[in-house]
Design a protein around this motif. Sequence first.
Motif, PDB file in Angstrom:
ATOM      1  N   ALA A   1       0.459  -4.230  -0.852  1.00  0.00           N
ATOM      2  CA  ALA A   1      -0.465  -4.941   0.041  1.00  0.00           C
ATOM      3  C   ALA A   1      -1.125  -3.958   1.014  1.00  0.00           C
ATOM      4  O   ALA A   1      -2.311  -4.096   1.337  1.00  0.00           O
ATOM      5  CB  ALA A   1       0.274  -6.032   0.808  1.00  0.00           C
ATOM      6  N   VAL A   2      -0.376  -2.964   1.450  1.00  0.00           N
ATOM      7  CA  VAL A   2      -0.927  -1.935   2.345  1.00  0.00           C
ATOM      8  C   VAL A   2      -2.001  -1.145   1.609  1.00  0.00           C
ATOM      9  O   VAL A   2      -3.086  -0.899   2.148  1.00  0.00           O
ATOM     10  CB  VAL A   2       0.196  -1.000   2.866  1.00  0.00           C
ATOM     11  CG1 VAL A   2      -0.383   0.178   3.633  1.00  0.00           C
ATOM     12  CG2 VAL A   2       1.197  -1.771   3.705  1.00  0.00           C
ATOM     13  N   LYS A   3      -1.727  -0.768   0.374  1.00  0.00           N
ATOM     14  CA  LYS A   3      -2.691   0.003  -0.415  1.00  0.00           C
ATOM     15  C   LYS A   3      -3.975  -0.800  -0.644  1.00  0.00           C
ATOM     16  O   LYS A   3      -5.078  -0.256  -0.563  1.00  0.00           O
ATOM     17  CB  LYS A   3      -2.063   0.436  -1.734  1.00  0.00           C
ATOM     18  CG  LYS A   3      -0.938   1.450  -1.515  1.00  0.00           C
ATOM     19  CD  LYS A   3      -0.260   1.820  -2.806  1.00  0.00           C
ATOM     20  CE  LYS A   3       0.988   2.640  -2.586  1.00  0.00           C
ATOM     21  NZ  LYS A   3       0.951   3.634  -1.549  1.00  0.00           N
ATOM     22  N   GLN A   4      -3.843  -2.091  -0.894  1.00  0.00           N
ATOM     23  CA  GLN A   4      -5.022  -2.944  -1.072  1.00  0.00           C
ATOM     24  C   GLN A   4      -5.807  -3.049   0.238  1.00  0.00           C
ATOM     25  O   GLN A   4      -7.034  -2.969   0.240  1.00  0.00           O
ATOM     26  CB  GLN A   4      -4.609  -4.327  -1.556  1.00  0.00           C
ATOM     27  CG  GLN A   4      -4.168  -4.334  -3.004  1.00  0.00           C
ATOM     28  CD  GLN A   4      -3.687  -5.708  -3.453  1.00  0.00           C
ATOM     29  OE1 GLN A   4      -3.672  -6.669  -2.690  1.00  0.00           O
ATOM     30  NE2 GLN A   4      -3.264  -5.794  -4.710  1.00  0.00           N
ATOM     31  N   LYS A   5      -5.095  -3.218   1.347  1.00  0.00           N
ATOM     32  CA  LYS A   5      -5.747  -3.337   2.657  1.00  0.00           C
ATOM     33  C   LYS A   5      -6.597  -2.101   2.961  1.00  0.00           C
ATOM     34  O   LYS A   5      -7.683  -2.205   3.521  1.00  0.00           O
ATOM     35  CB  LYS A   5      -4.683  -3.517   3.745  1.00  0.00           C
ATOM     36  CG  LYS A   5      -5.241  -3.535   5.149  1.00  0.00           C
ATOM     37  CD  LYS A   5      -4.139  -3.664   6.184  1.00  0.00           C
ATOM     38  CE  LYS A   5      -4.726  -3.578   7.586  1.00  0.00           C
ATOM     39  NZ  LYS A   5      -3.691  -3.704   8.610  1.00  0.00           N
ATOM     40  N   TYR A   6      -6.094  -0.920   2.589  1.00  0.00           N
ATOM     41  CA  TYR A   6      -6.789   0.330   2.893  1.00  0.00           C
ATOM     42  C   TYR A   6      -7.610   0.879   1.723  1.00  0.00           C
ATOM     43  O   TYR A   6      -8.002   2.043   1.732  1.00  0.00           O
ATOM     44  CB  TYR A   6      -5.787   1.375   3.395  1.00  0.00           C
ATOM     45  CG  TYR A   6      -5.262   1.016   4.775  1.00  0.00           C
ATOM     46  CD1 TYR A   6      -6.093   1.105   5.890  1.00  0.00           C
ATOM     47  CD2 TYR A   6      -3.968   0.562   4.943  1.00  0.00           C
ATOM     48  CE1 TYR A   6      -5.626   0.759   7.145  1.00  0.00           C
ATOM     49  CE2 TYR A   6      -3.492   0.217   6.201  1.00  0.00           C
ATOM     50  CZ  TYR A   6      -4.335   0.321   7.294  1.00  0.00           C
ATOM     51  OH  TYR A   6      -3.866  -0.024   8.551  1.00  0.00           O
TER      52      TYR A   6
ATOM     53  N   LEU B   1      -5.063   6.337  -7.913  1.00  0.00           N
ATOM     54  CA  LEU B   1      -4.783   7.372  -6.916  1.00  0.00           C
ATOM     55  C   LEU B   1      -3.555   7.038  -6.069  1.00  0.00           C
ATOM     56  O   LEU B   1      -3.245   7.736  -5.111  1.00  0.00           O
ATOM     57  CB  LEU B   1      -6.001   7.571  -6.002  1.00  0.00           C
ATOM     58  CG  LEU B   1      -7.290   8.034  -6.673  1.00  0.00           C
ATOM     59  CD1 LEU B   1      -8.401   8.205  -5.639  1.00  0.00           C
ATOM     60  CD2 LEU B   1      -7.086   9.333  -7.447  1.00  0.00           C
ATOM     61  N   ALA B   2      -2.843   5.985  -6.440  1.00  0.00           N
ATOM     62  CA  ALA B   2      -1.701   5.530  -5.644  1.00  0.00           C
ATOM     63  C   ALA B   2      -0.500   6.470  -5.748  1.00  0.00           C
ATOM     64  O   ALA B   2      -0.316   7.172  -6.742  1.00  0.00           O
ATOM     65  CB  ALA B   2      -1.299   4.130  -6.079  1.00  0.00           C
ATOM     66  N   SER B   3       0.272   6.452  -4.692  1.00  0.00           N
ATOM     67  CA  SER B   3       1.520   7.210  -4.634  1.00  0.00           C
ATOM     68  C   SER B   3       2.559   6.337  -3.930  1.00  0.00           C
ATOM     69  O   SER B   3       2.396   5.124  -3.871  1.00  0.00           O
ATOM     70  CB  SER B   3       1.286   8.532  -3.888  1.00  0.00           C
ATOM     71  OG  SER B   3       2.451   9.335  -3.940  1.00  0.00           O
ATOM     72  N   CYS B   4       3.565   6.961  -3.366  1.00  0.00           N
ATOM     73  CA  CYS B   4       4.677   6.186  -2.815  1.00  0.00           C
ATOM     74  C   CYS B   4       4.495   5.739  -1.360  1.00  0.00           C
ATOM     75  O   CYS B   4       5.133   4.800  -0.927  1.00  0.00           O
ATOM     76  CB  CYS B   4       5.979   6.961  -2.962  1.00  0.00           C
ATOM     77  SG  CYS B   4       5.922   8.627  -2.287  1.00  0.00           S
ATOM     78  N   HIS B   5       3.663   6.398  -0.581  1.00  0.00           N
ATOM     79  CA  HIS B   5       3.454   5.991   0.814  1.00  0.00           C
ATOM     80  C   HIS B   5       1.980   6.121   1.177  1.00  0.00           C
ATOM     81  O   HIS B   5       1.226   6.846   0.525  1.00  0.00           O
ATOM     82  CB  HIS B   5       4.311   6.831   1.779  1.00  0.00           C
ATOM     83  CG  HIS B   5       4.062   8.291   1.683  1.00  0.00           C
ATOM     84  ND1 HIS B   5       4.778   9.113   0.853  1.00  0.00           N
ATOM     85  CD2 HIS B   5       3.138   9.083   2.283  1.00  0.00           C
ATOM     86  CE1 HIS B   5       4.332  10.354   0.964  1.00  0.00           C
ATOM     87  NE2 HIS B   5       3.325  10.364   1.820  1.00  0.00           N
ATOM     88  N   THR B   6       1.593   5.392   2.215  1.00  0.00           N
ATOM     89  CA  THR B   6       0.211   5.380   2.680  1.00  0.00           C
ATOM     90  C   THR B   6       0.215   5.631   4.176  1.00  0.00           C
ATOM     91  O   THR B   6       0.942   4.955   4.917  1.00  0.00           O
ATOM     92  CB  THR B   6      -0.457   4.018   2.385  1.00  0.00           C
ATOM     93  OG1 THR B   6      -0.363   3.763   0.983  1.00  0.00           O
ATOM     94  CG2 THR B   6      -1.905   3.998   2.822  1.00  0.00           C
TER      95      THR B   6
END
Length: 191
Positions: free
Chosen positions: A104-109, A115-120
Amino acid sequence: MKHKQSMKIQTWLRPIAIGAAIGIVMVTYPAVAQNLGDNSLLGTPLGRSVSVDWSVNKEQTKLSATPKMVVYRSPSCGCCGGWVDYMKKQGFPTQVILTSDIEAVKQKYSVPDRLASCHTAVVNGYVIEGHVPVNDVKRLLQEKPNVVGISVPDMPVGTPGMEMGDRKDPFTVFSFDRQGKSKVFNKYPSS
């Protein structure tokens, strides 16, 4: 007679001079102004002593030069903690927010799935996704390109927080925009 007139003028000018001095101190030393809180010295009767802490918090001064970073990560991810420690050692004050819904954090930002990884992380309005080296973060903050952020996809061995002895996999840092378009921001060959 002149002496009495001079004393009246001094008495009249004293609050103005004190107020001006306090204004200069508050502009020059914001930490002092913060310590004064609601007890403004401008309303202090003459002759009343006021205690002011003139010490400088060196840690606070040092950190104010580097923007605060907010890092979203899963409570169970150890390598995320390694990257946070690395960023702290590089001078970035960090706030860690543990979340079980990192997607949800990755979608928000607006982090693209590829390009996703383990933390944002978020710093000065930019997204830092994954194990990005500090020099790339500093470059991003200095150059201020028109992008959402930068990312090191997946979790390449040898990136900050993913150290495993001398092994270093090659990896690429990508920049990305709101439409999900990405460009190479930096490349790191294997060693």
